[in-house]
Scaffold this active site. Structure first.
Site, mmCIF file in Angstrom:
data_model
loop_
_atom_site.group_PDB
_atom_site.id
_atom_site.type_symbol
_atom_site.label_atom_id
_atom_site.label_comp_id
_atom_site.label_asym_id
_atom_site.label_seq_id
_atom_site.Cartn_x
_atom_site.Cartn_y
_atom_site.Cartn_z
ATOM 1 N N MET A 30 0.841 -1.197 0.000
ATOM 2 C CA MET A 30 0.000 0.000 0.000
ATOM 3 C C MET A 30 0.885 1.260 0.000
ATOM 4 O O MET A 30 0.437 2.349 0.357
ATOM 5 C CB MET A 30 -0.937 -0.002 1.201
ATOM 6 C CG MET A 30 -1.925 -1.177 1.139
ATOM 7 S SD MET A 30 -3.462 -0.865 1.977
ATOM 8 C CE MET A 30 -2.894 -0.652 3.647
ATOM 9 N N ALA A 32 4.080 3.984 0.895
ATOM 10 C CA ALA A 32 4.832 4.513 2.039
ATOM 11 C C ALA A 32 5.902 3.473 2.400
ATOM 12 O O ALA A 32 5.979 2.967 3.518
ATOM 13 C CB ALA A 32 3.923 4.831 3.226
ATOM 14 N N LEU A 33 6.710 3.181 1.398
ATOM 15 C CA LEU A 33 7.612 2.026 1.469
ATOM 16 C C LEU A 33 8.734 2.221 2.486
ATOM 17 O O LEU A 33 9.219 3.330 2.689
ATOM 18 C CB LEU A 33 8.211 1.759 0.084
ATOM 19 C CG LEU A 33 7.179 1.479 -1.015
ATOM 20 C CD1 LEU A 33 7.879 1.293 -2.358
ATOM 21 C CD2 LEU A 33 6.324 0.261 -0.683
ATOM 22 N N HIS A 34 9.115 1.113 3.114
ATOM 23 C CA HIS A 34 10.222 1.114 4.080
ATOM 24 C C HIS A 34 11.029 -0.163 3.875
ATOM 25 O O HIS A 34 10.714 -0.963 2.972
ATOM 26 C CB HIS A 34 9.664 1.231 5.512
ATOM 27 C CG HIS A 34 8.567 0.260 5.823
ATOM 28 N ND1 HIS A 34 8.785 -1.095 5.904
ATOM 29 C CD2 HIS A 34 7.241 0.431 6.020
ATOM 30 C CE1 HIS A 34 7.650 -1.713 6.183
ATOM 31 N NE2 HIS A 34 6.685 -0.813 6.241
ATOM 32 N N HIS A 37 9.260 -3.537 3.250
ATOM 33 C CA HIS A 37 8.830 -3.789 1.868
ATOM 34 C C HIS A 37 10.038 -4.165 0.999
ATOM 35 O O HIS A 37 9.964 -5.079 0.179
ATOM 36 C CB HIS A 37 8.179 -2.537 1.273
ATOM 37 C CG HIS A 37 6.938 -2.080 1.978
ATOM 38 N ND1 HIS A 37 6.874 -0.898 2.668
ATOM 39 C CD2 HIS A 37 5.703 -2.634 2.085
ATOM 40 C CE1 HIS A 37 5.667 -0.737 3.170
ATOM 41 N NE2 HIS A 37 4.928 -1.773 2.847
ATOM 42 N N GLN A 61 -10.421 -2.379 2.431
ATOM 43 C CA GLN A 61 -9.933 -3.078 3.625
ATOM 44 C C GLN A 61 -9.857 -2.161 4.847
ATOM 45 O O GLN A 61 -9.427 -2.581 5.913
ATOM 46 C CB GLN A 61 -8.587 -3.746 3.362
ATOM 47 C CG GLN A 61 -7.411 -2.800 3.245
ATOM 48 C CD GLN A 61 -6.161 -3.550 2.806
ATOM 49 O OE1 GLN A 61 -6.060 -4.025 1.686
ATOM 50 N NE2 GLN A 61 -5.192 -3.677 3.702
ATOM 51 N N LYS A 151 4.890 -9.806 9.374
ATOM 52 C CA LYS A 151 4.324 -8.677 10.124
ATOM 53 C C LYS A 151 2.789 -8.778 10.150
ATOM 54 O O LYS A 151 2.159 -8.514 11.157
ATOM 55 C CB LYS A 151 4.788 -7.380 9.456
ATOM 56 C CG LYS A 151 4.029 -6.143 9.811
ATOM 57 C CD LYS A 151 4.531 -5.585 11.109
ATOM 58 C CE LYS A 151 3.844 -4.330 11.565
ATOM 59 N NZ LYS A 151 2.809 -3.779 10.782
ATOM 60 N N SER A 189 6.645 -0.172 9.871
ATOM 61 C CA SER A 189 5.278 -0.067 9.367
ATOM 62 C C SER A 189 5.094 1.323 8.781
ATOM 63 O O SER A 189 5.662 2.295 9.291
ATOM 64 C CB SER A 189 4.292 -0.267 10.529
ATOM 65 O OG SER A 189 3.006 0.206 10.165
ATOM 66 N N ARG A 191 2.612 3.013 9.098
ATOM 67 C CA ARG A 191 1.903 3.788 10.126
ATOM 68 C C ARG A 191 2.856 4.435 11.131
ATOM 69 O O ARG A 191 2.478 5.386 11.804
ATOM 70 C CB ARG A 191 0.908 2.902 10.875
ATOM 71 C CG ARG A 191 -0.309 2.557 10.054
ATOM 72 C CD ARG A 191 -1.401 1.964 10.934
ATOM 73 N NE ARG A 191 -2.674 1.990 10.257
ATOM 74 C CZ ARG A 191 -3.113 1.053 9.438
ATOM 75 N NH1 ARG A 191 -2.359 -0.004 9.199
ATOM 76 N NH2 ARG A 191 -4.287 1.157 8.850
HETATM 77 P P1 AMP Z 1 1.504 -2.895 3.483
HETATM 78 O O1 AMP Z 1 2.063 -1.891 2.530
HETATM 79 O O2 AMP Z 1 1.526 -2.457 4.897
HETATM 80 O O3 AMP Z 1 0.169 -3.442 3.021
HETATM 81 O O4 AMP Z 1 2.490 -4.129 3.442
HETATM 82 C C1 AMP Z 1 2.831 -4.769 2.231
HETATM 83 C C2 AMP Z 1 3.594 -6.034 2.558
HETATM 84 O O5 AMP Z 1 4.769 -5.707 3.280
HETATM 85 C C3 AMP Z 1 2.777 -6.998 3.428
HETATM 86 O O6 AMP Z 1 3.012 -8.324 2.985
HETATM 87 C C4 AMP Z 1 3.370 -6.771 4.794
HETATM 88 O O7 AMP Z 1 3.260 -7.891 5.648
HETATM 89 C C5 AMP Z 1 4.826 -6.510 4.445
HETATM 90 N N1 AMP Z 1 5.480 -5.792 5.532
HETATM 91 C C6 AMP Z 1 5.029 -4.660 6.157
HETATM 92 N N2 AMP Z 1 5.861 -4.324 7.160
HETATM 93 C C7 AMP Z 1 6.837 -5.260 7.187
HETATM 94 C C8 AMP Z 1 7.988 -5.465 8.009
HETATM 95 N N3 AMP Z 1 8.291 -4.656 9.004
HETATM 96 N N4 AMP Z 1 8.769 -6.536 7.743
HETATM 97 C C9 AMP Z 1 8.472 -7.388 6.736
HETATM 98 N N5 AMP Z 1 7.399 -7.241 5.925
HETATM 99 C C10 AMP Z 1 6.601 -6.201 6.146
#
Ligand code: AMP
Length: 284
Positions: A30, A32-34, A37, A61, A151, A189, A191
Site C-alpha cells: 500500500m 509509504a515504502l520502508h 517492503h 480493507q 508482520k 510499518s 503507520r
Molecule cells: P503494506 O504496505 O503495509 O500493506 O504491506 C505490504 C507487505 O509488506 C505486506 O506483505 C506486509 O506484511 C509486508 N510488511 C510490512 N511491514 C513489514 C515489516 N516490518 N517486515 C516485513 N514485511 C513487512
C-alpha cells in the site's frame, strides 16, 4: 524500472514476459515504502527473473474512514526509492482500475474462522477487503510467486487459504518473509510515520515486551503471561493494548496451555494514541 498506472498496459507487458518464459515475482503493497517492503522485493528478486511491486491503498480493507484518510501516501518518493532496488515494474493503479464498479468491491469468499479472530474481530470486513484486492491483483499480475511479510501473519494465513481454495488455477506460490524491525525493535510499518516523537519512543515497548515474554513464558501459565504482557504495555500511558492473544499457526486457535507440538505465536494490537500498531513473535 517502468511505472504502469493502467491494467491493460501492464497485462500486455506481463503476457509478453510470461510467453518468453520469464518468471514473475510479485510484492503487493500500500506504499509509504520502508525496509520491510524492500526486504520482500529483495527476496523476490533472488527467486524470479523480474519483480512487480504494486502500490495501491485499498479502500475496501479500511473499516475506519479516518484511518483511510490518514494513511500515508507518497507515490513520488516510493518510485524514487524503488529505482534503487531490483523492482522491474511498478503497478500503481487508480481505484477505478481495480474496482470498475461497486459490485467489484465485494467478493464472497468463505475463508472460515481465521478471518474472525484477532484483526478480524476488531476490524470487521477488513479481510473481505484484503481477499478481494489480492485476488484482483493476482488475476492481473499472474505471478509465479508472491511475497508477504510475517508482520501481517493473519493476512498471510488468510491469503494462503484464499489461494488454495479459490485461486488454484493461477498456480501461485506464496512466500512468507521475516519481520524487519527498527534498531529499538519496533516492527517497521507505514503507520510509524504517523507517530509523534513521544509515541514513537513508547512504541518500542511493544516488541520489547513480546521478546521479554518469549524469554520468560515457560515460568507462567498462559493466563498469567497474557496478563503480564497486557499490563507491561499498558503501564506506558501512551499505549493501550487492544488485544494480546496466543494462537497456533496455521489455524489461529487460542492456546490454552503451552504445547511443544504447536507452532505458538503471540499476536498483539496496540494503540499508540490514535495510531494502531500490530506485531507478533513465534514462541517455538
Ligand atoms: P503494506 O504496505 O503495509 O500493506 O504491506 C505490504 C507487505 O509488506 C505486506 O506483505 C506486509 O506484511 C509486508 N510488511 C510490512 N511491514 C513489514 C515489516 N516490518 N517486515 C516485513 N514485511 C513487512
Amino acid at each position: 524500472m517502468r511505472v504502469f498506472n493502467n491494467t491493460i498496459e501492464l497485462v500486455a507487458e506481463l503476457n509478453t514476459a510470461r510467453n518468453r518464459g520469464i518468471s514473475i515475482g510479485f510484492v503487493p503493497t500500500m506504499g509509504a515504502l520502508h525496509q520491510g517492503h524492500l526486504s520482500l522485493i529483495n527476496e523476490a528478486s533472488k527467486e524470479n527473473d523480474i519483480v512487480v511491486v504494486s502500490i495501491f491503498v485499498n479502500p475496501t480493507q479500511f473499516n475506519n474512514s479516518d484511518d483511510l484518510r490518514k494513511y500515508p501516501r507518497n507515490l513520488e518518493k516510493d518510485t524514487e526509492l524503488l529505482k534503487n532496488t531490483k523492482c522491474s515494474l511498478v503497478f500503481a493503479p487508480s481505484e477505478k482500475d481495480i474496482y470498475p464498479d461497486e459490485n467489484s468491491k465485494n467478493s464472497n469468499y468463505q475463508l472460515g474462522k481465521i478471518t474472525e479472530v484477532l484483526e478480524g474481530k476488531f476490524r470487521p470486513g477488513h479481510f473481505d477487503g484484503v481477499a478481494t484486492v489480492v485476488s484482483r491483483l493476482f488475476e492481473i499480475v499472474k505471478p509465479s510467486k508472491a511475497y508477504f511479510g510475517q508482520k501481517d501473519l493473519q493476512q498471510f494465513l488468510i491469503i494462503n487459504r484464499l489461494n488454495s481454495l479459490y485461486l488454484k488455477h493461477l498456480n501461485i506460490e506464496l512466500v512468507k518473509c521475516p519481520i524487519i524491525r527498527e534498531a529499538d525493535g519496533l516492527a517497521m510499518s507505514s503507520r510509524n510515520l504517523l507517530l509523534d516523537k513521544e509515541k514513537r519512543k513508547s512504541a518500542a515497548i511493544i516488541s520489547q515486551t513480546l521478546y521479554k515474554a518469549l524469554e520468560i513464558y515457560r515460568k507462567f501459565s498462559v493466563t498469567n503471561l497474557r496478563k503480564w504482557v497486557i499490563e507491561s504495555i499498558n503501564k506506558d500511558t501512551n499505549l493501550k493494548v487492544e488485544y494480546f492473544e496466543l494462537v497456533n499457526d496455521p489455524d489461529l486457535d487460542e492456546i490454552l496451555e503451552w504445547d511443544q507440538n504447536k507452532r505458538i505465536v503471540a499476536c498483539v494490537a496496540v494503540f499508540a494514541g490514535e495510531i494502531r500498531l500490530i506485531d507478533n513473535v513465534y514462541f517455538n
